[in-house]
Write an enzyme that holds these catalytic residues in place. Structure first.
Site, PDB file in Angstrom:
ATOM      1  N   CYS A 308     -13.306  -7.975   1.519  1.00 31.85           N
ATOM      2  CA  CYS A 308     -14.481  -8.650   0.941  1.00 31.85           C
ATOM      3  C   CYS A 308     -14.366  -8.789  -0.575  1.00 31.85           C
ATOM      4  CB  CYS A 308     -15.758  -7.901   1.327  1.00 31.85           C
ATOM      5  SG  CYS A 308     -16.112  -8.040   3.077  1.00 31.85           S
TER       6      CYS A 308
HETATM    7  N1  LIG Z   1     -15.057  -5.913   7.247  1.00 38.13           N
HETATM    8  C1  LIG Z   1     -16.132  -6.044   6.479  1.00 38.13           C
HETATM    9  O1  LIG Z   1     -16.596  -5.103   5.834  1.00 38.13           O
HETATM   10  C2  LIG Z   1     -16.856  -7.361   6.391  1.00 38.13           C
HETATM   11  C3  LIG Z   1     -18.192  -7.379   6.003  1.00 38.13           C
HETATM   12  C4  LIG Z   1     -18.859  -8.591   5.932  1.00 38.13           C
HETATM   13  C5  LIG Z   1     -18.160  -9.769   6.210  1.00 38.13           C
HETATM   14  N2  LIG Z   1     -16.841  -9.727   6.555  1.00 38.13           N
HETATM   15  C6  LIG Z   1     -16.180 -10.994   6.865  1.00 38.13           C
HETATM   16  O2  LIG Z   1     -16.145 -11.124   8.287  1.00 38.13           O
HETATM   17  C7  LIG Z   1     -14.953 -11.791   8.697  1.00 38.13           C
HETATM   18  C8  LIG Z   1     -14.213 -10.942   9.704  1.00 38.13           C
HETATM   19  O3  LIG Z   1     -13.762  -9.769   9.051  1.00 38.13           O
HETATM   20  P1  LIG Z   1     -13.290  -8.465   9.832  1.00 38.13           P
HETATM   21  O4  LIG Z   1     -13.236  -7.399   8.801  1.00 38.13           O
HETATM   22  O5  LIG Z   1     -14.085  -8.260  11.055  1.00 38.13           O
HETATM   23  O6  LIG Z   1     -11.815  -8.894  10.241  1.00 38.13           O
HETATM   24  P2  LIG Z   1     -10.833  -8.041  11.170  1.00 38.13           P
HETATM   25  O7  LIG Z   1      -9.468  -8.339  10.698  1.00 38.13           O
HETATM   26  O8  LIG Z   1     -11.292  -6.630  11.255  1.00 38.13           O
HETATM   27  O9  LIG Z   1     -11.041  -8.649  12.612  1.00 38.13           O
HETATM   28  C9  LIG Z   1     -10.820  -9.922  12.973  1.00 38.13           C
HETATM   29  C10 LIG Z   1     -10.351  -9.976  14.414  1.00 38.13           C
HETATM   30  O10 LIG Z   1     -10.207 -11.337  14.763  1.00 38.13           O
HETATM   31  C11 LIG Z   1      -9.106 -11.465  15.648  1.00 38.13           C
HETATM   32  N3  LIG Z   1      -8.696 -12.854  15.644  1.00 38.13           N
HETATM   33  C12 LIG Z   1      -8.054 -13.557  14.689  1.00 38.13           C
HETATM   34  N4  LIG Z   1      -7.909 -14.836  15.068  1.00 38.13           N
HETATM   35  C13 LIG Z   1      -8.476 -14.957  16.279  1.00 38.13           C
HETATM   36  C14 LIG Z   1      -8.655 -16.029  17.199  1.00 38.13           C
HETATM   37  N5  LIG Z   1      -8.223 -17.261  16.922  1.00 38.13           N
HETATM   38  N6  LIG Z   1      -9.280 -15.776  18.366  1.00 38.13           N
HETATM   39  C15 LIG Z   1      -9.737 -14.545  18.663  1.00 38.13           C
HETATM   40  N7  LIG Z   1      -9.581 -13.486  17.836  1.00 38.13           N
HETATM   41  C16 LIG Z   1      -8.971 -13.697  16.663  1.00 38.13           C
HETATM   42  C17 LIG Z   1      -8.092 -10.497  15.066  1.00 38.13           C
HETATM   43  O11 LIG Z   1      -7.148 -10.111  16.055  1.00 38.13           O
HETATM   44  C18 LIG Z   1      -8.983  -9.334  14.624  1.00 38.13           C
HETATM   45  O12 LIG Z   1      -9.077  -8.311  15.609  1.00 38.13           O
HETATM   46  C19 LIG Z   1     -14.171 -12.086   7.414  1.00 38.13           C
HETATM   47  O13 LIG Z   1     -14.492 -13.371   6.964  1.00 38.13           O
HETATM   48  C20 LIG Z   1     -14.714 -11.056   6.440  1.00 38.13           C
HETATM   49  O14 LIG Z   1     -14.598 -11.488   5.100  1.00 38.13           O
HETATM   50  C21 LIG Z   1     -16.186  -8.549   6.681  1.00 38.13           C
END
Ligand SMILES: NC(=O)c1ccc[n+]([C@@H]2O[C@H](COP(=O)([O-])OP(=O)(O)OC[C@H]3O[C@@H](n4cnc5c(N)ncnc54)[C@H](O)[C@@H]3O)[C@@H](O)[C@H]2O)c1
Length: 465
Positions: A308
């Site tokens: 983030c």
């Molecule tokens: N982690 C945080 O603290 C947080 C907080 C708020 C917002 N966000 C935002 O949320 C979004 C997701 O972040 P995250 O931390 O959950 O990511 P992450 O990497 O933990 O998880 C994403 C998941 O998506 C899967 N994935 C990727 N492409 C895919 C597809 N085409 N089909 C199905 N699955 C797929 C991956 O295998 C992975 O398990 C990002 O934009 C991030 O900036 C994250």
């Protein structure tokens, strides 16, 4: 419970931040609030699933579990076999409360399934996209994962669906990656189906704010889209805040995280200033925080990590470049944040030197390598850069982290977490992340301790960055 059921008005609570005018609270919800579009709802196979999550990561999985706990039927899609198997065997990194929910969901295959098959999207009344949006080595947004996920969602979209993008991204993404491609497929947003952006605000590892209690900002393409997205998210979220468009919701998220980045950069700078003035930065921050208005405490540290704070402001900076606009405050904050791990390395050098040692051949253990306490996530963790920097100086670097038994450095070197007995043997311990589960030996035994968390009381052998 089906998300197609009309939501009682009480569950769609709008919240308005103090000091700002109400944002289109009343007019944003059209007549459909009382009378949802039954024609659209009838076209989806709602009996199969209420909601599908695309991406079951730090955001998607807790969201899927919140929907399941609220009574929805959930399909979780994840492209990674490793991720799916860590969900299936319960070894995935989650808060204890979410672990309990996962155990319950895994016992309920009729309402909770995890799959890799994008064809399952057609079974869902609502589709929520929560895939990563990182930056590349040049700090440019890497939109490849988001683009691919949206392509899949568009390909499998069916009339009547509600599609909600939640990944943090540039302003205009919902329009570019969903609305236009759906139209090219012959599906008109607002009439054939509904599309909105609703940024995720989850704070992994922090259970002080229940997922359900954190208000969700929702911006639909049309008023009906906002309403439908609020109806879906209102299944589990207690508070919803509508904004006028997906672009407004996208910008809201970028502003939130840019605000944090700028304030963290300022807190680090104040830490450097107070050290020069022989003052204790924590004392100053906590004293300032007694002011009941106009001040919010931010704390200095070894840098920022995760997906983030080090990434999101770059989405804004990248977008502004195309408008030939240069935001000096955000740019300098991000430059300062990027330089922080190198400053920590420099500080290790100063502390060792004050103790009569050089860098080359000295032994340093970095304690806690995740980007924040109580999570297993090392993505973008400053510890990785600090370890690299120390090794370049010839320091013999090890690490200890009860949550990360094995660590792969940027150059591919694989390190293993050291035992607590090492605390008394190394030349210097660098406290990088203070997990709750850290053994006290790591702060009690070292002959030299450099505290990058600024949380430990001062002492003759304790230094701060
Ligand atoms: N982690 C945080 O603290 C947080 C907080 C708020 C917002 N966000 C935002 O949320 C979004 C997701 O972040 P995250 O931390 O959950 O990511 P992450 O990497 O933990 O998880 C994403 C998941 O998506 C899967 N994935 C990727 N492409 C895919 C597809 N085409 N089909 C199905 N699955 C797929 C991956 O295998 C992975 O398990 C990002 O934009 C991030 O900036 C994250």
């Amino acid at each position: 419970m089906s998300i197609t059921a009309a939501v009682p008005p009480a569950t769609v609570t709008t919240v308005t931040p103090v000091g700002t005018p109400p944002v289109a609270a009343a007019p944003v919800l059209p007549r459909q609030r009382e009378e949802p579009d039954r024609r659209l709802a009838a076209q989806v196979h709602h009996d199969l699933a209420d909601v599908a999550l695309v991406g079951l990561g730090y955001v998607g999985l807790p969201t899927a579990l919140a929907f399941h706990a609220a009574g929805s039927t959930v399909i979780g899609l994840d492209a990674s076999a490793a991720r799916r198997s860590s969900i299936a065997d319960g070894s995935v990194d989650l808060l204890p409360s979410d672990h309990r929910r996962l155990a319950e969901a895994l016992q309920d295959p009729a309402r909770f399934t995890v799959s890799a098959d994008p064809g399952r999207l057609q079974d869902a009344g609502a589709v929520i996209v929560a895939v990563p949006t990182p930056v590349d080595d040049h700090l440019q947004p890497d939109l490849s994962i988001l683009r691919a996920a949206c392509r899949t969602v568009v390909e499998h979209a069916v009339a009547g669906q509600v599609i909600i993008l939640t990944s943090t991204t540039y302003v205009g993404s919902t329009e570019d990656l969903l609305v236009r491609p759906l139209r090219e497929r012959g599906l008109e947003v607002g009439t054939d189906l509904h599309v909105a952006f609703s940024p995720e605000r989850i704070d992994p590892g922090n259970d002080r704010h229940a997922h359900e209690d954190v208000p969700r900002v929702v911006g639909g393409v049309t008023e009906a889209c906002t309403y439908e997205a609020m109806r879906v998210l209102g299944t589990y979220a207690a508070k919803l805040h509508p904004v006028s468009s997906p672009a407004a919701a996208e910008m809201t998220k970028l502003f939130e995280n840019t605000f944090r980045a700028v304030n963290i950069a300022l807190a680090n700078e104040v830490a450097d200033i107070t050290r020069s003035l022989h003052l204790d930065v924590l004392e100053i921050v906590e004293a300032a925080a007694t002011k009941p208005y106009g001040f919010m405490p931010f704390y200095p540290g070894p840098g920022v990590g995760g997906h983030c704070i080090p990434c999101d402001p770059h989405y804004l900076l990248w977008q502004l470049k195309s408008l030939r606009q240069h935001p000096p405050v955000i740019s300098s904050a991000m430059t300062a944040i990027a330089a922080r791990p190198a400053q920590v390395v420099e500080r290790v050098q100063q502390v060792l030197s004050a103790a009569g040692r050089g860098m080359r051949g000295s032994s340093v253990t970095v304690v806690g390598v995740t980007y924040k306490p109580d999570v297993e996530d090392v993505r973008e963790s400053p510890a990785l850069e600090i370890i690299d920097g120390l090794r370049r100086y010839g320091v013999e670097v090890g690490y200890h982290d009860p949550l990360v038994p094995v660590l792969t450095c940027h150059d591919g070197t694989v390190l293993h977490s050291q035992p607590a007995s090492r605390a008394a043997e190394v030349d210097l311990v660098l406290l990088h992340t203070a997990h709750d589960c850290l053994e006290p030996a790591w702060v009690e035994r070292p002959s030299l301790l450099l505290d990058a968390t600024y949380r430990l009381p001062a002492g003759p052998t304790r230094w701060t960055v």
